[in-house]
Design an enzyme around this catalytic site. Structure first.
Site, PDB file in Angstrom:
ATOM      1  N   CYS A 128     -10.384   4.471  -4.454  1.00  0.00           N
ATOM      2  CA  CYS A 128      -9.528   3.801  -3.469  1.00  0.00           C
ATOM      3  C   CYS A 128      -9.013   2.482  -4.038  1.00  0.00           C
ATOM      4  O   CYS A 128      -9.700   1.455  -3.980  1.00  0.00           O
ATOM      5  CB  CYS A 128     -10.315   3.571  -2.180  1.00  0.00           C
ATOM      6  SG  CYS A 128      -9.349   2.727  -0.911  1.00  0.00           S
ATOM      7  N   CYS A 170      -8.778  -0.328  -1.489  1.00  0.00           N
ATOM      8  CA  CYS A 170     -10.056  -0.957  -1.130  1.00  0.00           C
ATOM      9  C   CYS A 170     -10.553  -1.883  -2.242  1.00  0.00           C
ATOM     10  O   CYS A 170     -11.088  -2.952  -1.973  1.00  0.00           O
ATOM     11  CB  CYS A 170     -11.144   0.091  -0.889  1.00  0.00           C
ATOM     12  SG  CYS A 170     -10.606   1.516   0.047  1.00  0.00           S
ATOM     13  N   ASP A 171     -10.415  -1.462  -3.494  1.00  0.00           N
ATOM     14  CA  ASP A 171     -11.128  -2.147  -4.579  1.00  0.00           C
ATOM     15  C   ASP A 171     -10.233  -2.823  -5.619  1.00  0.00           C
ATOM     16  O   ASP A 171     -10.741  -3.532  -6.487  1.00  0.00           O
ATOM     17  CB  ASP A 171     -12.034  -1.130  -5.313  1.00  0.00           C
ATOM     18  CG  ASP A 171     -13.083  -0.550  -4.359  1.00  0.00           C
ATOM     19  OD1 ASP A 171     -13.542  -1.287  -3.480  1.00  0.00           O
ATOM     20  OD2 ASP A 171     -13.421   0.641  -4.506  1.00  0.00           O
TER      21      ASP A 171
END
Ligand code: NAP
Length: 305
Positions: free
Chosen positions: A133, A136-137
């Protein structure tokens, strides 16, 4: 205790949430079961540019708006990790915690899950530089080199997102051409932070002090290996349908996708398939929403006839 509904929707991505809007607005007692957060793949998508009426929207924002809409007409949103569906005039939806929900109509909207590379250190370094992701990261890798594996729409869109943070984004593709749409390919080819490595596959992720330190790539033509310095690896190599719980129903194709007709009906009366989990050619938010609307309307006719 069994909990009884008119319609149970399994999965709260765009297909499931649209089905919830249509079913509840038609007056059906509706439950959505989800084992993660509502939104499905939208939550992991930075920008959506092809949802009609909105030229550009962050995936998580669209997911949030759809979620609010999906419960607005009375559909219930419940936690549920579905293990099996027992078919019959009234279907039983059995969850891992033992809870059973019953309904004459079940709409399966469970989408797909990311494929793993299956190479050494992938599992060990997940969360330590290996991520599925980028949204997300990605920001953890400010001013550092990162690597994306894959050449489909997901890989290229998320690579563009990563250029905001990373010093360099390597994209590794196994053929010499991309699979993604031309409009995204053009953006990729014009971005100075992106380096495209063609005709290579990853064979091993290298560990350095407990985190990703690099990746070994193999040339598919001559087998030669090269080491690439990278602090993160984002595999985007496609996805598989989340249909393990439906394996015994005889409604899947050989790859595990749900076979449906134009009304989103499966071979089992009262069981519908919608969105990315179905065997289809175009997997988009808009086509998922389309499926959800049709299945809910069919369920309405099924129940009210
Ligand atoms: P995808 O379209 O199936 O692309 C997968 C990519 O990974 C391909 O480039 C494939 O290479 C490569 N690949 C597969 N297995 C590999 C392996 N073992 N090693 C190295 N590379 C490998 O997957 P996706 O990008 O996740 O998209 C899934 C679906 O969602 C598609 O229908 C896509 O159109 C849709 N989607 C649409 C949008 C949008 O419209 N904005 C955004 C995201 C996703 P080959 O090409 O050589 O097979």
């Amino acid at each position: 205790m069994d909990l009884q509904y008119d319609v149970i929707i399994i999965g709260a991505g765009p297909a499931g949430m649209t089905a919830a809007v249509y079913a509840s607005r038609a007056g059906l007692k509706t439950a959505m079961l989800e084992k993660a957060a509502p939104g499905g793949k939208m939550i992991k998508t930075f920008e959506i540019q092809n949802w009609p009426g909105i030229k550009e929207i962050n995936g998580a924002d669209l997911a949030y708006q759809m979620f609010e809409h999906s419960t607005h007409f009375g559909a219930e949103y419940l936690y549920g990790d579905v293990e099996k569906i027992i078919d019959g005039p009234i279907k039983q939806v059995v969850c891992a915690d033992g809870q059973i929900y019953t309904a004459p109509a079940v709409i399966i909207a469970t989408g797909t899950r990311e494929r793993l590379l299956g190479i050494p250190n992938e599992k060990e370094l997940t969360g330590k530089g290996v991520s599925y992701c980028a949204v997300c990261d990605g920001s953890f890798f400010r001013d550092q080199p990162v690597t994306v594996i894959g050449g489909g729409n997901s890989a290229l869109e998320e690579s563009l997102y990563l250029t905001q943070f990373a010093s360099e984004v390597h994209i590794v593709i196994r053929r010499d051409v991309f699979r993604a749409e031309p409009i995204i390919q053009q953006a990729i080819e014009q971005n100075p932070k992106i380096d495209i490595i063609r005709s290579h596959v990853p064979v091993e992720i290298l560990e350095q002090e407990g985190k990703v330190g690099g990746i070994v790539l193999k040339n598919v033509h001559d087998g030669q290996r090269m080491k690439l310095e990278t602090k993160a690896v984002f595999p985007y190599i496609g996805a598989d349908p989340c249909t393990e719980f439906a394996q015994d129903l005889g409604i899947l194709d050989e790859r595990g996708y749900i076979l449906v007709n134009n009304n989103m009906e499966t071979a089992r009366a009262g069981i519908y398939g919608v969105g990315d989990v179905t065997a289809k050619t175009l997997r988009q938010v808009v086509t998922a929403a389309n499926d959800g609307a049709i299945a809910a309307q069919q369920a309405f006719h099924q129940i009210k006839q």
